[in-house]
Enzyme design. Sequence first.
Site, PDB file in Angstrom:
ATOM      1  NE  ARG A  69      -3.954  -1.941   1.889  1.00 11.58           N
ATOM      2  CZ  ARG A  69      -4.247  -3.002   1.160  1.00 11.58           C
ATOM      3  NH1 ARG A  69      -3.741  -3.128  -0.059  1.00 11.58           N
ATOM      4  NH2 ARG A  69      -5.027  -3.950   1.626  1.00 11.58           N
ATOM      5  CE  LYS A  73       2.493   9.420   7.384  1.00 12.42           C
ATOM      6  NZ  LYS A  73       3.758   9.864   8.011  1.00 12.42           N
ATOM      7  CE  LYS A  97       3.534   1.591  15.094  1.00  7.13           C
ATOM      8  NZ  LYS A  97       4.403   2.729  15.466  1.00  7.13           N
ATOM      9  CG  ASP A 102      -8.974  -1.112   8.254  1.00 13.72           C
ATOM     10  OD1 ASP A 102      -8.293  -1.750   7.438  1.00 13.72           O
ATOM     11  OD2 ASP A 102     -10.217  -0.992   8.178  1.00 13.72           O
ATOM     12  CE  LYS A 109      10.450   4.872  13.437  1.00 13.76           C
ATOM     13  NZ  LYS A 109       9.134   4.864  14.090  1.00 13.76           N
ATOM     14  CB  SER A 366       0.304  10.375  10.250  1.00 14.90           C
ATOM     15  OG  SER A 366       1.311  10.965  11.027  1.00 14.90           O
TER      16      SER A 366
HETATM   17  N1  GLU Z   1       6.647   7.849  14.612  1.00 21.72           N
HETATM   18  C1  GLU Z   1       5.311   7.408  14.808  1.00 21.72           C
HETATM   19  C2  GLU Z   1       5.268   5.897  14.948  1.00 21.72           C
HETATM   20  O1  GLU Z   1       6.261   5.267  15.234  1.00 21.72           O
HETATM   21  C3  GLU Z   1       4.345   7.948  13.771  1.00 21.72           C
HETATM   22  C4  GLU Z   1       4.597   7.556  12.357  1.00 21.72           C
HETATM   23  C5  GLU Z   1       3.700   8.305  11.353  1.00 21.72           C
HETATM   24  O2  GLU Z   1       2.872   9.086  11.767  1.00 21.72           O
HETATM   25  O3  GLU Z   1       3.898   8.072  10.165  1.00 21.72           O
HETATM   26  O4  GLU Z   1       4.235   5.301  14.872  1.00 21.72           O
END
Ligand code: GLU
Length: 477
Positions: A69, A73, A97, A102, A109, A366
């Site tokens: 997808r 992120k 996560k 969903d 990262k 986010s």
């Molecule tokens: N750094 C946060 C995490 O570990 C947020 C990541 C985000 O919002 O893309 O979940």
Amino acid sequence: MDTGSHESMSFREGIDRMVDRASLAIGLNPETAKVIQACNAVIQLKFPVGIDGNVEVFTGWWAIHSAHRLPAKGGLRFAPLVNQDETEGLAALMSYKCAIADIPFGGAKGGLLINPGDYTEDQLRKIVRQFTMELARRDFINPATNVPAPDFGTSSREMAWIADTYKALFPDDVNRDACVTGKPLNRGGVPGRTEATGKGVQYALQEFFRHAERVADAGLSDGLSSQRIVIQGLGNVGYHAAKYLAEEDGSTIIAIIERDGVVVNEDGLNVHDVRQYLAETGGLKGFPAGNYSAQGEQALEMECDILIPAALESQVHAGNAMRIKAKLIVEAANGPVTYQADEILRERGITILPDIFVNAGGVTVSYFEWTRNLSHMRFGRLQRGLDELRGMNYLAALESLTGKQTPENLRREIMRGANELDLIRSGLDDTMRMAFRDIVEMLRHHPNISDYRTAAYAIAINKMAQSYYELGLAEPL
Ligand code: GLU
């Protein structure tokens, strides 16, 4: 913190073992598990930046764990101990996560090897701009494919610099604001993003406490207001989680662990005061309303109901898991309990709510910010006026039918249209509730699975396997 001597595998390998355990429990084809575990791409950057007349070479990584997808992120971490294995492991956690919450994103990262405290704001801005340019040049930052966010050592400030650099490079990209999330409010951010992860931790716990039989199974009783909590880390996540749990749910924060030690007060600490003291003095030592000890690590082993590790990974490891006394561990940080510690704690009957569920609030909001950036319009703009009109009409009808006046506080509530923060909070709460219910369903229907982490992983890998199957990359489930 030294955990290396206690562990026989790296951080990323530990996460892979968690996937293996869940795959085995649901009978997933091992080849499919390998497809899911593989980190799709990782780039290492070494780039020079001029600092005070000298040139320093910085090292950073961006890892894309899954791109089934898009965008992929994840947060961008600034810390002196970042490395590739850690970045890949954290990227994998992002994939799982997103699947549980969903959210239609892949997992990624980033990490930069730096101690931000060693640099001035101007120098940091320069470093962030250069890092963004290095990423952009290789298409590792892009609203459609790769979207960073704040993480340990970064905040909305760094996100604003990233967005501004991207905008300078691609001014004609109409979706440029969506190249990064966690931006300040007046630069395309959304209300509620800063505190989103901590709020999500609170919503996760509230939902857990709605399930009385689960609370009893964990050896806890009563509601959140009777819980005695130890929290590690008073950064963005830990601070907001502790503050909301204390102020809104009435939980007692009996200990706060930070870099220089721990402060304890069995009657409850004022989280706001501790944070202020920390900001002013740089440590907990000397905090007047509690007992200070330099043995922060030992405080993880304190007698308490709930332990919330909200700092870095691998804090509960094979060396201290035997001595943990909390009944429930709530993983607000990413990977705070190692695979080996997890095995020991399960054996000892200590309940763990896993990171890939508990801290999904950040990426959830986010996601809201990203969609708002793509729509170029604030949430609720089209319907708020209409909602208020409906409320007024409803009140008028009610009062004319009953001949009675509505009390003023109710009247205000009924006539109020939802603002953007209301909508975001409601979306976040709903996401956390649904995710927990899915986990409970998995536990109920899978006799092989008895812990929350394996259940959460089973959901995530099921969804990812399905997605890879549809792409012809995995066997049918
Ligand atoms: N750094 C946060 C995490 O570990 C947020 C990541 C985000 O919002 O893309 O979940």
